[in-house]
Design a protein around this motif. Structure first.
Motif: not given
Ligand code: AMP
Length: 197
Positions: A12-31
């Motif tokens: 996964a990226g060491s940045s969060v990217g420019s769109r909220r959907v990326y953080v949401e996907a990362a958090e959903q995957l972790g959960r």
């Protein structure tokens, strides 16, 4: 027949990217990994999508194993609260250890480092060095241009279309995990050494 997944290695990226959907996907995957009792293996950093995913998995009671090279501890802010944090000497050791812990690989949106890690496991599958499934989490359609490039490479005769089958592509986490469980290794042609039949 479906495979059981005990631990998944995530790039996964060491940045969060420019769109909220990326953080949401990362958090959903972790959960989701935590909820499905699947251990998370990742690069050990506290920054970017890597960090958000690890935090979400830990908050949901999951097991999280990080593997970070000593030289990157500061830059990627080695996560302090993981179940296990392995500090290794080199990038090569990091990738080797991460791969050895996992039954499958998942790729979140990311940058050049994420691409490098993805293509290493993809090309190693192509060479028959491992038989672990690889899943691209296509959050917000992030990977579509790369998939178009792979299709172009197939079309132009540089990539065997069978080697695209090493990778499962889904935009949602539950579907991706199901695809990894259902995945069957692509049969490779047998290598015949001279003198064998
Ligand atoms: P990036 O996708 O560039 O934000 O990087 C994501 C992760 O990939 C970070 O943990 C980087 O340390 C790691 N990374 C960067 N370059 C490489 C490389 N050549 N080999 C393996 N991992 C890398």
């Amino acid at each position: 027949m479906t495979a059981s997944l005990q631990r998944i290695c995530v790039f996964a990226g060491s940045s969060v990217g420019s769109r909220r959907v990326y953080v949401e996907a990362a958090e959903q995957l972790g959960r989701t990994l935590a909820q499905q009792n699947i251990g998370l293996v990742y690069g050990g950093g506290g920054v970017g999508l890597m960090g958000r995913m690890a935090d979400a998995a830990l908050a949901a009671g999951g097991q999280v194993i990080g593997v970070i090279p000593e030289a990157l501890q500061q830059r990627e802010v080695g996560h302090r609260n993981l179940t296990e944090l392995h500090v290794v000497a080199s990038m090569h050791q990091r990738k080797e250890l991460m791969a050895s812990y996992a039954d499958a690989f998942v790729v979140l949106p990311g940058g050049l480092g994420t691409l490098e890690e993805t293509f290493e496991v993809w090309t190693w599958a192509q060479l028959g060095f491992h038989r672990k499934p690889i899943g691209l989490l296509d959050a917000g359609g992030y990977w579509q241009p790369m998939i178009a490039m792979i299709d172009h490479m197939i079309d132009q005769g540089f990539v065997n279309s069978r080697h695209r089958e090493f990778v499962c592509i889904e935009s949602q986490v539950p579907e991706l995990l199901e695809a990894l469980r259902a995945w069957q290794p692509v049969e490779q042609p047998r290598v015949i050494r001279s003198g064998e039949t």
